[in-house]
Design an enzyme around this catalytic site. Structure first.
Site, PDB file in Angstrom:
ATOM      1  NE  ARG A 398      -3.833  -0.406   0.297  1.00  0.00           N
ATOM      2  CZ  ARG A 398      -4.720  -0.241  -0.674  1.00  0.00           C
ATOM      3  NH1 ARG A 398      -4.630  -0.953  -1.778  1.00  0.00           N
ATOM      4  NH2 ARG A 398      -5.681   0.649  -0.551  1.00  0.00           N
ATOM      5  CG  ASP A 422       2.217  -2.079  -8.580  1.00  0.00           C
ATOM      6  OD1 ASP A 422       2.281  -1.720  -9.773  1.00  0.00           O
ATOM      7  OD2 ASP A 422       1.228  -2.651  -8.084  1.00  0.00           O
ATOM      8  CD  GLU A 427      -2.461   3.857  -5.640  1.00  0.00           C
ATOM      9  OE1 GLU A 427      -3.361   3.057  -5.958  1.00  0.00           O
ATOM     10  OE2 GLU A 427      -1.306   3.502  -5.374  1.00  0.00           O
ATOM     11  CG  HIS A 459      -2.418  -0.261  -7.408  1.00  0.00           C
ATOM     12  ND1 HIS A 459      -2.795   0.465  -6.320  1.00  0.00           N
ATOM     13  CD2 HIS A 459      -2.576  -1.559  -7.047  1.00  0.00           C
ATOM     14  CE1 HIS A 459      -3.182  -0.349  -5.341  1.00  0.00           C
ATOM     15  NE2 HIS A 459      -3.061  -1.585  -5.770  1.00  0.00           N
TER      16      HIS A 459
END
Length: 498
Positions: A398, A422, A427, A459
């Protein structure tokens, strides 16, 4: 004396301005509001004092002019916090029109100053001031239209198929959810909404038994209240995380929340290793060079993964699979988890140590922990300072696990040798969309993308055929179990409100 004091305090506030500060009266003229303002009565509340008790009839609305008011509701004998109303909020508009029981208990947080308006006084002003009555009705009509523009109202009373609304839809979600719905004969009527869930889009779920949400949907108390009002009964998160869901509000509004605890842990673990290898061997720079017919090796020196110490924070299913991959490279594994894996302990090839020892002794650190208050910004200035010089940090968990500003400082100083990300803590404004035609306002994001030793993917660690397919299968079956009678106590994938 108290009457005199209240009169003096009330004089500090422009009553018309108090009304205009709320969304229900902000577009009305001074002439419209002056008569109504005369009916406002000032009152102050000390910290912890009750403005309204849940279930008790009330015939007044409160306009908060200073301070905050916490609203709570009893659910299964437990007090659940719904929200905190701030200055400029009107509480209890419904009670101006009818003496209904209070939906929740309203409690002052610190010193709170309010004006209240009684329903009898409000009704009299509406009768005496037809222009005000018309303006108020017009404002309410605009609010109703604002939340009911996109989807037409439908009568679902005779529908044989349970209706489900999926927010933040993309073509790959449509394909996989339709495939699963048909292949498993689940019989859902699925409506796809391109927009994310928010208070402005929540009414699009009218008539649905459930909504299916993703990682960046806004499942705040404001959104959940509207979902409950339009008849939604459950929220099926098509992901493992649920940090953007207000769980206390979901319980207060009677909404069951489920998640996908594991979809393709292999996909995420493999992506984490891909980021690690790409950083270590400078694959992005190497590929870009050769495309420009530059075949030099300067600046591309990496290191053997064999024999290196890899620290894993979080040893759930994804963390365990990542450990298996690392063991295949001949790495030494140290790990920390609040709840150590018995299987890993029995296997004997992983050493559980403290979180501090993982951070201090690892060449590569990979984050696989959930985002909780105690794990928020677990990577920060203080923890980075304890790490090895040149450490590589991987985060496929996360975004909020890392303090981005601290990471940027670590990269700038050279203490952090590389970061494979990622996820990103801010985001939601950018991921799963294409903002490339606009100037990115997020300075931290812009800085991260300038570092040659940072790889940031959007992500996508979950994004394999198997991963997306399993997410669709579990998400729809979570709804199926609920429709068939699974409850907060019995649903296997329910998210509990601790």
């Amino acid at each position: 004396f108290r009457v005199l004091l209240n009169f003096t305090m009330a004089e500090e506030f422009d009553k018309v301005a108090v009304l205009r500060r709320t969304q229900y009266f902000q577009d009305m003229t001074y002439r419209h509001l002056s008569s109504l303002a005369e009916c406002l009565v000032y009152k102050d509340f000390a910290d912890g004092e009750i403005l309204a008790n849940e279930g008790e009839p009330r015939a007044k609305a409160f306009f908060i002019v200073q301070g905050e008011v916490q609203r709570t509701k009893l659910v299964d004998g437990q007090k659940m916090v719904i929200d905190v109303a701030k200055t400029g909020t009107c509480l209890g508009l419904l009670h101006l029109l009818n003496e209904d029981p209070s939906f929740a208990t309203a409690t002052a947080v610190g010193q709170v100053k309010v004006f209240y308006l009684g329903s009898k006084e409000f009704s009299k002003v509406l009768v005496d001031e037809p222009l005000l009555s018309r303006a108020f009705t017009y404002t309410l009509a605009k609010k109703v239209r604002q939340f009911s523009k996109i989807l037409p109202k439908q009568d679902h009373s005779t529908d044989s198929k349970p209706r489900v609304v999926l927010y933040d839809s993309k073509s790959y979600w449509v394909q996989q959810f339709n495939r699963v719905n048909e292949a498993e004969n689940l019989g859902f009527e699925i409506h796809y909404v391109n927009e994310r869930l928010s208070p402005a889009t929540a009414t699009l779920a009218e008539g649905a038994v459930a909504v299916i949400c993703f990682v960046n949907d806004d499942a705040s108390a404001a959104s959940l209240r509207i979902l409950a009002d339009v008849g939604v009964q459950m929220i099926s998160m098509r992901c493992a995380g649920y940090d953007r869901v207000d769980l206390q509000a979901s319980r207060a509004f009677g909404l069951l929340v489920t998640r996908v605890p594991a979809y393709s842990p292999y996909a995420v673990a493999e992506h984490a290793m891909s980021l690690c290898l790409s950083l270590n061997r400078h694959l992005c720079r190497a590929s870009q060079r050769t495309r420009e017919y530059d075949f030099r090796l300067e600046g591309l020196l990496g290191f053997d993964m064999y024999g290196k110490t890899v620290g894993v924070l979080g040893t759930g299913r994804i963390g365990q699979i990542f450990i298996d991959i690392c063991l295949g490279f001949g790495c030494k594994i140290i790990a920390y988890d609040k709840f150590p894996s018995k299987a890993l302990i029995e296997a004997g090839n992983v050493q559980y140590v403290t979180q501090e020892q993982v951070l201090a002794n690892s060449d590569v650190i990979s984050l696989h922990a959930p985002l909780l208050p105690e794990t928020h910004h677990m990577i920060n200035d203080a923890t980075i300072a304890t790490m090895k010089q040149g450490v590589i940090i991987i985060n496929c968990g996360r975004g909020g696990l890392i303090d981005t500003k601290a990471l940027i400082r670590g990269l700038t100083s050279g203490h952090v040798g590389g970061a494979g990300l990622d996820v990103y803590e801010n985001e939601s404004e950018y991921f799963f969309a294409d903002p490339s035609a606009h100037v990115v306002q997020d300075q931290d994001l812009s800085l991260l993308l300038q570092f040659p030793n940072v790889i940031l993917t959007a992500h996508q660690a979950f994004f394999t055929q198997e991963g997306v397919g399993e997410i669709a299968r579990v998400s729809l079956n979570n709804v199926k179990k609920f429709v068939e009678g699974a409850t907060y106590q019995t649903h296997p994938n329910v998210v509990k409100c601790d």
